[in-house]
Design a protein around this motif. Structure first.
Motif, mmCIF file in Angstrom:
data_model
loop_
_atom_site.group_PDB
_atom_site.id
_atom_site.type_symbol
_atom_site.label_atom_id
_atom_site.label_comp_id
_atom_site.label_asym_id
_atom_site.label_seq_id
_atom_site.Cartn_x
_atom_site.Cartn_y
_atom_site.Cartn_z
ATOM 1 N N ILE A 283 0.879 -1.185 0.000
ATOM 2 C CA ILE A 283 0.000 0.000 0.000
ATOM 3 C C ILE A 283 0.907 1.223 0.000
ATOM 4 C CG2 ILE A 283 -1.876 1.235 1.136
ATOM 5 C CD1 ILE A 283 -2.551 -1.264 2.652
ATOM 6 N N ASP A 284 0.845 1.987 -1.102
ATOM 7 C CA ASP A 284 1.734 3.131 -1.283
ATOM 8 C C ASP A 284 1.105 4.399 -0.690
ATOM 9 O OD1 ASP A 284 3.902 4.510 -2.209
ATOM 10 O OD2 ASP A 284 3.520 4.168 -4.326
ATOM 11 N N ASP A 285 1.942 5.376 -0.397
ATOM 12 C CA ASP A 285 1.499 6.694 0.100
ATOM 13 C C ASP A 285 0.569 6.548 1.293
ATOM 14 O OD1 ASP A 285 2.883 7.532 -2.088
ATOM 15 O OD2 ASP A 285 1.156 8.191 -3.239
ATOM 16 N N PHE A 286 0.872 5.610 2.181
ATOM 17 C CA PHE A 286 -0.041 5.363 3.293
ATOM 18 C C PHE A 286 -0.109 6.578 4.207
ATOM 19 C CE2 PHE A 286 -1.559 3.815 7.357
ATOM 20 C CZ PHE A 286 -2.692 3.134 6.947
ATOM 21 N N ALA A 340 9.598 3.266 4.879
ATOM 22 C CA ALA A 340 9.472 4.726 4.966
ATOM 23 C C ALA A 340 10.124 5.320 3.740
ATOM 24 C CB ALA A 340 10.153 5.235 6.227
ATOM 25 N N GLU A 341 9.379 6.122 2.992
ATOM 26 C CA GLU A 341 9.968 6.737 1.800
ATOM 27 C C GLU A 341 10.238 8.214 2.055
ATOM 28 O OE1 GLU A 341 7.235 5.853 -1.342
ATOM 29 O OE2 GLU A 341 5.806 7.356 -0.666
ATOM 30 N N GLY A 342 11.113 8.793 1.243
ATOM 31 C CA GLY A 342 11.418 10.219 1.407
ATOM 32 C C GLY A 342 12.395 10.479 2.538
HETATM 33 CA CA CA Z 1 4.874 6.625 -2.401
#
Ligand code: CA
Ligand code: C2E
Ligand code: CA
Length: 392
Positions: A283-286, A340-342
């Motif tokens: 699940i992206d951009d959660f 964790a992205e970014g």
């Molecule tokens: Ca994302």
């Protein structure tokens, strides 16, 4: 008729006059709607390219107006004004994203002339760089799409555990166009379906290069929910995987939280079949959508990616830290792997390690890399563990 048609929806005449003055300086043709009837009229007669919406519009509150704009399938760019509260601001962002509205900016009260001017300038830039459907078809025919890969790092071993495939459009003059400028048009026109088929085939074709670096390295691929509305999609993917000898357990499909928020039975079935075939699902951009815990449990996901808006804020904003901690705990309790992205600095990485996050991705480790630069990046990363700045 010019392409710069601005409709201001406000009941406050002085606000309108202030906006009109600034917008006319940016060559906008400006009209004001003060009743719902006027909004309806102007939609058919004036066809605004940009709407500035006052949250405190008298006849209908700003949120109901967003619903109305969704109902009439509004494709105009949007700016919301009159927002005082930070939480409200986040809520409005979420609602617009889930509803597929093009909310470009939220300007806080009181309205600042220079902020509005900046917003109008950036909207002009968005318009000039956006790629139209015709250009996308041309890019597909001429093979202008390319892929960059961004590494994912396992926080326990600090080794590379995967790469996310990120699509770009490379023009013959060498200019690289980022997805922001073509994905939404591709989704609106359905062209995302052949684009995704191309991306899956190309990524699977390149899979063996990554396998040589480590048999457990996974490749992540973004899927638009439009692709999941096709009952034969899983069969097509499996067929391609077989052709290129790709093990499904090393492929992770990422679907944005907003893409699955109001999922149909068909989408659920397609996701489940992909999972049964052995593909991982993320699940992206959660944190930006509306999934309830019940929904999360019902869906066959294996991974949860925390949206970078929260991650990049954890040092400065105590609320973001609380949210990230809660998401990690919730995800782990549901048996999901947490990404964790970014991640842009060491301090953020250290906090994520303390929070027991599993995987990180971000500019601290590497910017997205072209395949031809992969070997160089691996050498630097594995030999020196240096923070690589990437090829700009
Ligand atoms: Ca994302
Ligand atoms: P995403 O799936 O959330 O992808 C991560 C985006 O964050 C990428 O932007 C990446 O370059 C950027 N990013 C990664 N680390 C950092 C960081 O530390 N700081 C900052 N500021 N940004 C970081 P990109 O490549 O421009 O992609 C934007 C979005 O376009 C993606 O967001 C994804 O939703 C979409 N996209 C990309 N490729 C595809 C694709 O093949 N299919 C579909 N349907 N969507 C795609
Ligand atoms: Ca993604």
């Amino acid at each position: 008729m010019s392409d710069n048609r601005l409709l201001v929806i406000t009941s406050d005449n002085s606000t309108f006059l202030e906006i009109q003055k600034i917008a006319e300086d940016h060559a906008f043709h400006v009209l004001c709607a003060v009743t719902l009837e006027e909004i309806q009229n102007y939609f058919t007669t004036f066809k605004p390219s940009l709407i500035i919406l006052d949250l405190h519009f008298a006849e209908l509150d700003g949120i109901s107006l967003l619903n109305y704009l969704t109902h009439i399938e509004c494709k105009s760019q949007l700016i919301m004004i009159g927002v005082e509260d930070e939480k409200l601001l986040l809520a409005i962002q979420h609602i617009s994203k889930v509803k597929g509205l093009k909310l470009q900016k939220i300007l806080k009260s009181p309205l600042q002339a220079h902020e509005l001017s900046e917003a109008l300038k950036s909207i002009e830039q968005i318009k000039s760089s956006a790629i139209d459907a015709h250009q996308i078809v041309h890019a597909l025919e001429e093979n202008y799409f390319v892929i960059q890969y961004q590494p994912l790092i396992d926080l326990q071993t600090m080794g590379v555990c995967g790469f996310e495939a990120l699509i770009r459009l490379k023009l013959p003059n060498g200019n690289i166009i980022l997805p922001l400028d073509f994905i939404s048009t591709s989704e609106e026109t359905g062209l995302i379906v052949p684009i995704t088929a191309w991306l899956i085939k190309s990524t699977f074709e390149q899979y063996h290069i990554f396998q040589k670096k480590g048999p457990n390295i996974k490749l992540s691929i973004n899927l638009s929910s439009i692709c999941l509305n096709d009952p034969v999609f899983p069969d097509e993917v499996l067929k391609t995987a077989n052709i290129y000898k790709v093990d499904p357990k090393n492929i992770c499909f990422e679907i944005t939280e907003s893409g699955i928020s109001h999922q149909s039975e068909l989408i659920l079935e397609v996701l489940t079949r992909l999972r049964v075939m052995g593909f991982e699902l993320s699940i992206d951009d959660f944190g930006t959508g509306y999934s309830s815990i019940v929904e999360l449990q019902r869906l066959p996901f294996t991974q949860l990616k925390i949206d970078r808006r929260f991650v990049s804020d954890i040092i400065e904003n105590p609320a973001a830290l609380i949210i990230v901690r809660a998401i990690i705990d919730l995800g782990h309790n549901l048996g999901l792997q947490l990404v964790a992205e970014g991640v842009e600095n060491q301090q953020t990485l250290t906090i994520l390690q303390q929070l027991k996050c599993d995987i990180v991705q971000g500019f601290l480790i590497a910017k997205p890399i072209f395949l031809e630069n992969l070997e160089e990046w691996f050498n630097i990363f594995t030999n020196q563990q240096l923070i690589w700045k990437g090829h700009e």
